[in-house]
Design a protein around this motif. Structure first.
Motif, PDB file in Angstrom:
ATOM      1  N   ASN A 125     -24.943  -8.019 -56.462  1.00 26.22           N
ATOM      2  CA  ASN A 125     -23.693  -8.375 -55.373  1.00 26.22           C
ATOM      3  C   ASN A 125     -22.387  -8.398 -55.668  1.00 26.22           C
ATOM      4  N   ARG A 157     -21.487 -11.493 -46.220  1.00 27.32           N
ATOM      5  CA  ARG A 157     -21.858 -10.230 -46.965  1.00 27.32           C
ATOM      6  C   ARG A 157     -20.586  -9.610 -47.643  1.00 27.32           C
ATOM      7  N   ASN A 158     -19.522  -9.568 -47.236  1.00 27.73           N
ATOM      8  CA  ASN A 158     -18.360  -8.953 -47.409  1.00 27.73           C
ATOM      9  C   ASN A 158     -17.225  -9.229 -47.957  1.00 27.73           C
ATOM     10  N   ASP A 183     -16.656  -8.974 -55.138  1.00 27.34           N
ATOM     11  CA  ASP A 183     -17.937  -8.446 -54.286  1.00 27.34           C
ATOM     12  C   ASP A 183     -17.898  -7.000 -54.237  1.00 27.34           C
ATOM     13  N   LEU A 184     -19.263  -6.458 -54.842  1.00 32.28           N
ATOM     14  CA  LEU A 184     -19.273  -4.948 -54.850  1.00 32.28           C
ATOM     15  C   LEU A 184     -19.391  -4.410 -53.388  1.00 32.28           C
ATOM     16  N   HIS A 221     -26.214 -12.188 -49.592  1.00 33.48           N
ATOM     17  CA  HIS A 221     -24.802 -11.667 -49.639  1.00 33.48           C
ATOM     18  C   HIS A 221     -24.888 -10.149 -49.754  1.00 33.48           C
ATOM     19  N   VAL A 222     -25.729  -9.460 -49.491  1.00 35.69           N
ATOM     20  CA  VAL A 222     -25.759  -8.031 -49.832  1.00 35.69           C
ATOM     21  C   VAL A 222     -26.463  -7.437 -48.479  1.00 35.69           C
TER      22      VAL A 222
HETATM   23 CA    CA Z   1     -21.664  -8.891 -50.711  1.00 31.32          CA
END
Ligand code: CA
Ligand code: LAG
Length: 450
Positions: free
Chosen positions: A100, A150-151, A159-160, A193-194
């Motif tokens: 993540n 998630r973002n 955060d990727l 979180h992804v």
């Molecule tokens: Ca994320």
């Protein structure tokens, strides 16, 4: 390739939290393989931040710097030898994969990392640059908003953009490199979180059919059920129900325990505690002694989910890392050293590992309880177990086991055709007369019928 392949029914894994690679290899040969453990979850193997000023905390691992296999637990060749040694002992390796995010803001915001790589938050030369990170550069604050979860940033960790092709192929490359070395599966860190479609896309490009279980804490707008297309998900509701009920002594309430409603048994990874809950929200941990072993043994005897046995280093301060040299490299782990707890070697735990595999395919039978703190159940003709958190118990139990003489696996094993622990008789009608002390377990299975 097809999505995640679960381990065979009845399989048990141990989480050898923070164990260095050489030590895991030795434990696979000496104990885990011979005692029937099917897999080991190891701590993250990739290059991580080095926080000397904070005493090398355990959580350095969750701030990746690069995907070089060079960490406080050993280098690439140590890692690769561990995988080979464990595989030879019949033990799979599951890697804790941090996908993540990269590093965070905090004590150090620049390198070098554990492999010597230079970096800054949002800049990892040759790997990721600024544009590979999510537009939102703030911490997640509204946990009712899935997009934000998630973002935006978890704990200020960069955060990727896992929706981007470049990021996906870097992550896929890392995981396929591990598979190439013989790794059989992955725990996906911070999976919640992804976006699930990103994980699905990444996992679908992996070689072979790795076993995947995803860390999805059910405390927000996101359900673990969103992730079952990719693999298993961690069942925190099961953990709370099991640990809370065993701690309070009301074992009878465990009849039919089936964890979170969002997951079926074959979608759930179950545990009594994990490395986070034992620090942040402990219900039962190794510090509780016998009741903890009763909980773990129950989990192993009862046919729900894929069980994971925690194996810890001893700690007072939740931040502190394992014993380490002055350069931050983790000291060797072994069960003779009291710094390493070795829950996985406790007899009621280790003995029930084989029980689970012998009992695979049989449901729960012959349930008995006293309405309170004592329960017993069978697994058809294959096994029978008693769990006691009340006073010493002496009674007869109706089982479905074949007549014979059995070794109790919760108190010992079979050596040269004899029991090193208690011996029990099952009569022609399947009846067992047993005495089970307070805060202990009895486990009989047909693999230890003499
Ligand atoms: Ca994320
Ligand atoms: C996880 N699962 O989803 C891990 O099980 C959990 O142990 C990880 O947090 C988390 N997700 C991120 O991978 C751990 C520590 C955190 C630590 C984090 C990064 O529990 O305390 O955060 O790893 O090292 C630390 C500081 C934070 C700070 C952050 C960035 O505690 O205050 O914001 O580092 O500098």
């Amino acid at each position: 390739s097809s999505p995640s392949t679960a381990p065979t029914e009845g399989a048990v894994m141990a989480h050898m939290f923070q164990w260095p690679w050489d030590s895991v290899a030795r434990e696979c040969t000496d104990f885990l393989g011979p005692n029937g453990y099917d897999g080991v979850q190891v701590s993250p193997p990739q290059e991580h931040v080095v926080l000397q000023g904070e005493g090398f905390p355990w959580w350095q691992d969750y701030q990746p710097v690069s995907y070089q296999l060079d960490s406080r637990r050993g280098d690439r060749s140590d890692f690769s030898e561990m995988v080979a040694t464990c595989n030879e002992a019949g033990v799979d390796i599951y890697v804790d994969a941090v996908l993540n995010h990269m590093t965070g803001s905090g004590s150090v915001e620049s390198g070098p990392g554990s492999a010597g790589s230079e970096f800054e938050k949002y800049s990892y030369p040759g790997i990721y640059e600024n544009s590979d990170f999510s537009e939102c550069r703030a911490d997640i604050s509204n946990w009712d908003d899935p997009d934000e979860i998630r973002n935006c940033e978890l704990l200020s960790l960069a955060d990727l953009r896992t929706g981007e092709e470049g990021v996906r192929s870097t992550l896929t490359g890392y995981l396929n490199d591990l598979i190439d070395l013989g790794v059989a599966g992955f725990r996906i860190d911070a999976a919640k979180h992804v976006p699930p479609q990103d994980l699905e896309a990444i996992v679908s490009r992996l070689d072979g059919d790795p076993y995947v279980f995803q860390e999805v804490i059910e405390d927000s707008a996101i359900s673990p059920a969103e992730y079952t297309g990719t693999g298993e998900a961690t069942d925190f509701a099961y953990s709370e129900e099991l640990s809370g009920t065993v701690r309070d002594g009301s074992l009878a309430q465990l009849k039919g325990i089936n964890g979170t409603e969002a997951l079926n048994s074959d979608q759930a990874t179950v545990f009594v505690d994990n490395h986070d809950t034992q620090r942040n929200d402990p219900t039962l941990t190794y510090k509780d002694g016998d009741p903890y072993n009763v909980a773990t043994a129950f989990m192993l005897a009862h046919p729900y989910g894929t069980p994971k046995v925690m194996s810890s280093f001893d700690f007072e301060d939740p931040e502190s890392g394992p014993p380490a040299a002055s350069n931050g490299m983790t000291s060797p782990a072994n069960c003779e050293d009291e710094d390493w707890v070795c829950e996985h070697r406790q007899q009621p735990v280790a003995g029930m590992v084989e029980f689970r595999s012998v009992a695979a395919g049989s449901g729960v039978t012959d349930w008995w309880d006293n309405g309170n703190d004592q329960v017993a159940f069978g697994r058809g003709e294959n096994g029978f177990a008693v769990f006691n958190r009340g006073a010493d118990l002496s009674r007869t139990f109706q089982t479905s086991l074949p007549e014979g003489t059995y070794c109790d696996v919760a108190s010992g094993s079979v050596v040269d055709g004899r029991c090193t622990g208690e011996t029990y008789e099952i009569d022609t009608g399947g009846v067992l007369s047993a005495s089970v002390a307070s805060d202990s377990v009895l486990g009989l299975h047909v693999g230890t019928r003499l």
